[in-house]
Design a protein around this motif. Structure first.
Motif, mmCIF file in Angstrom:
data_model
loop_
_atom_site.group_PDB
_atom_site.id
_atom_site.type_symbol
_atom_site.label_atom_id
_atom_site.label_comp_id
_atom_site.label_asym_id
_atom_site.label_seq_id
_atom_site.Cartn_x
_atom_site.Cartn_y
_atom_site.Cartn_z
ATOM 1 N N LEU A 112 53.957 38.632 36.415
ATOM 2 C CA LEU A 112 52.911 38.556 37.278
ATOM 3 C C LEU A 112 53.253 39.335 38.664
ATOM 4 N N LEU A 113 52.235 39.874 39.172
ATOM 5 C CA LEU A 113 52.304 40.535 40.637
ATOM 6 C C LEU A 113 51.328 39.709 41.776
ATOM 7 N N LEU A 114 52.084 39.046 42.546
ATOM 8 C CA LEU A 114 51.157 38.130 43.293
ATOM 9 C C LEU A 114 51.210 38.814 44.880
ATOM 10 N N THR A 115 50.138 38.525 45.601
ATOM 11 C CA THR A 115 49.979 38.682 46.934
ATOM 12 C C THR A 115 51.221 37.729 47.742
ATOM 13 N N SER A 116 51.232 38.049 49.058
ATOM 14 C CA SER A 116 51.993 36.965 49.538
ATOM 15 C C SER A 116 51.379 35.776 49.818
ATOM 16 N N HIS A 117 50.148 35.454 49.240
ATOM 17 C CA HIS A 117 49.674 33.848 49.600
ATOM 18 C C HIS A 117 49.433 33.646 48.197
ATOM 19 N N GLY A 118 49.927 34.185 47.040
ATOM 20 C CA GLY A 118 50.027 33.799 45.553
ATOM 21 C C GLY A 118 48.992 33.999 44.826
ATOM 22 N N ASP A 119 47.905 34.578 45.189
ATOM 23 C CA ASP A 119 46.955 35.203 44.362
ATOM 24 C C ASP A 119 47.379 36.318 43.212
ATOM 25 N N VAL A 120 46.895 36.194 42.068
ATOM 26 C CA VAL A 120 47.278 37.245 41.265
ATOM 27 C C VAL A 120 46.823 38.412 41.265
ATOM 28 N N ILE A 121 47.573 39.355 41.556
ATOM 29 C CA ILE A 121 46.954 40.961 41.371
ATOM 30 C C ILE A 121 46.849 41.671 40.288
#
Length: 193
Positions: A112-121
């Motif tokens: 998984l690639l996440l934003t720094s806030h935990g949203d999945v990119i």
């Protein structure tokens, strides 16, 4: 307190606490964009603990149904991660490598690639570890080099995300020897959720 409100409050706190210090960000994006979970230059142990909690909350949310059904065994509740600024905005994205029979097969594992806030990119399938960050960019985001389908493949950002199945991508023709290594299963600590 409702779960969504609690999660929003935790994410707001993490967004504030988990930013690198302004004086640690340099002009040389390639040299200083990679932060491992053990680096102490930019983050305190408390910051890393908060980032690990953010990852754990994201994984618990992403796989809630499968966890509730008992489909994810204890071997599959292990992950490794790295933080890297892929788009040069000063926020560190989080690359999370999963393991175990639920997430891995003969072709590789889920990443998984996440934003720094935990949203999945992006949710990548069939990736074998490690992964690498290329010097070149696409649409303002650094290319990723992922081993899939028997070769290193170039994953390019399309403006919204990276392609989810790297096995279908173009083979990376350059040497990976000098590229920053991510999700190094032999030399990184593993965490559970």
């Amino acid at each position: 307190m409702p779960k969504k409100l609690l999660t929003a409050l935790l994410l707001a706190f993490l967004g504030w606490r988990c930013q690198p210090k302004a004086d640690s960000v340099t002009e040389d994006l390639f040299a200083d964009s990679l932060v491992s979970e053990t680096d102490s230059v930019d983050f305190t142990p408390e910051d890393q603990s908060n980032i690990q909690r953010l990852i754990q909350l994201t994984l618990l949310d992403q796989f809630k149904e499968d966890l509730d059904l008992g489909l994810i065994d204890s071997l599959s509740r292990t992950y490794k991660y790295n933080q890297v600024d892929l788009n040069g905005d000063g926020d560190l994205e989080i690359l999370v490598g999963l393991t175990g029979p639920f997430f891995c097969g003969s072709g590789g594992c889920t990443v998984l690639l996440l934003t720094s806030h935990g949203d999945v990119i992006t949710r990548f399938s069939v990736v074998k570890y490690p992964a690498y960050v290329d010097e070149e960019s696409s649409n303002g985001w650094r290319n990723l080099v992922l081993y899939s389908g028997g070769a290193n493949r170039v994953a390019q950002f399309d403006g919204t995300s990276y392609p989810s199945n790297p096995s279908t991508l173009t083979t990376y023709s350059k040497s990976i020897d000098q590229l920053p290594k991510l999700l190094d299963w032999e030399n990184q600590e593993a965490f559970t959720y």
